[in-house]
Design an enzyme around this catalytic site. Structure first.
Site: not given
Length: 329
Positions: A7, A11, A37, A103-105, A132, A136, A159, A161-162, A175, A274
């Site tokens: 990857g 980013m 992959l 991911s924080s998700c 997703y 993860k 992480p 939010n990046l 995002h 929201d």
């Protein structure tokens, strides 16, 4: 050390690759065209040929709420295949050291704030990105299971939010940070007097610059095994990586407006959803081990906007925007 960064064009992977190169590592990379992959045989052949000593697994199919809702099968299938192939074939090739980026998700929708590592699998996930998140979580458990059964040293970092150079500024699939940067830039370009944003502006989000994430990743990868294990027990195999503070979407919008030079009115449409009201990582484990981020939010937004201007927005390119579909993850 010979390190495969999966990857590297993303980013985070790009930033990690640069920092590894600066440290003198022999960084091995492949584009998607060179190595799919999701193809087990191709990944097996790659590891057999390249003889890497460590792996950083930053490759993933990612996107905002719109993309996750539209392509759920793609998100769960591709991410599961990437993780299973890379982690298993790394093990089969004798690679003892691996870092998986999550991911924080992964945390439940109604999780207590700030989100602790031991909140994993304690509640129902956010439905809009559940496929997703499940993929993860599987990656975390793959690393944990290979460590338990085979004694490997496979670690995971989660992480917040990046954002930063290399981010995705797609008008629908980005995002909230890149979506806001694009939206306000276009408002200035088009001479608009008002920018409308979905929601009340009160949800709070935490943002970490990609270079800080890269530094944190290598910090965790370099930790002595005893120290890593001591901070991921009992029965944990991942460490949160966050900035340590959050801001409201209203405060974020005001910061982006200032950086982009927008002086008009910012309107929040409270009739629109929201999303989750707050997402803040508990990064106290990482902080206790000695790591702290160094890029302030204002500094990071400014740097990201300059990259956007130079890379994403040629003067002769007109791009339509639809920020309304870009919501906080």
């Amino acid at each position: 050390m010979r390190v495969f960064v999966a990857g590297h064009r993303g980013m985070v992977g790009g930033s990690i690759s640069r920092k590894l190169t600066e440290r003198g590592a022999d960084v091995v990379t492949r584009t998607h065209a060179e190595l799919d992959l999701t193809n087990q045989g191709a990944v097996k052949d790659f590891f057999a040929a390249e003889k890497v000593e460590a792996v950083v697994l930053a490759a993933a199919k990612v996107g905002g709420i719109y993309a996750n809702n539209t392509y759920p099968a793609d998100f769960i299938y591709e991410n599961l295949m990437i993780e299973c192939n890379v982690i298993h074939q790394a093990f089969a090739a004798g690679v003892q050291k691996l870092l998986f980026l999550g991911s924080s998700c992964i945390y439940p929708r109604e999780v207590a704030q700030p989100m602790r590592e031991d909140a994993l699998l304690t509640g129902i996930l956010e439905p809009t990105n559940e496929p997703y998140a499940v993929a993860k979580i599987a990656g975390i458990k793959l690393c944990e299971s290979y460590n338990r059964q085979y004694g490997t040293d496979y670690r995971s970092v989660m992480p917040t939010n990046l954002y930063g150079p290399g981010d995705n500024f797609h008008p629908q699939n980005s995002h909230v940070m890149p979506a806001l940067i694009r939206r306000f830039h276009e408002a200035v370009r088009d001479g608009l007097e008002e920018v409308a944003i979905w929601g009340s502006g009160t949800p709070r989000r935490e943002f970490l610059h990609v270079d800080d994430m890269a530094e944190a990743s290598l910090f965790v990868l370099d930790l002595p095994l005893e120290q890593y294990e001591a901070n991921t027990q009992p029965m944990l195999s991942h460490i949160n990586v966050g900035y340590g503070k959050d801001v409201t979407i209203r405060e974020l919008a005001q910061l982006v407006a200032e950086v982009t030079g927008f002086t008009g009115k910012i309107v929040f449409d409270a009739s629109k959803p929201d999303g989750t009201m707050r997402k803040l990582m508990d990064s106290s484990r990482l902080t206790a081990m000695g790591f702290k981020p160094s890029v302030s939010l204002a500094e990071g937004i400014s740097e990201t906007y300059q990259w956007f201007l130079q890379t994403e927005m040629p003067a002769d390119k007109v791009i339509e925007s639809s920020f309304g579909k870009s919501q906080p993850c």
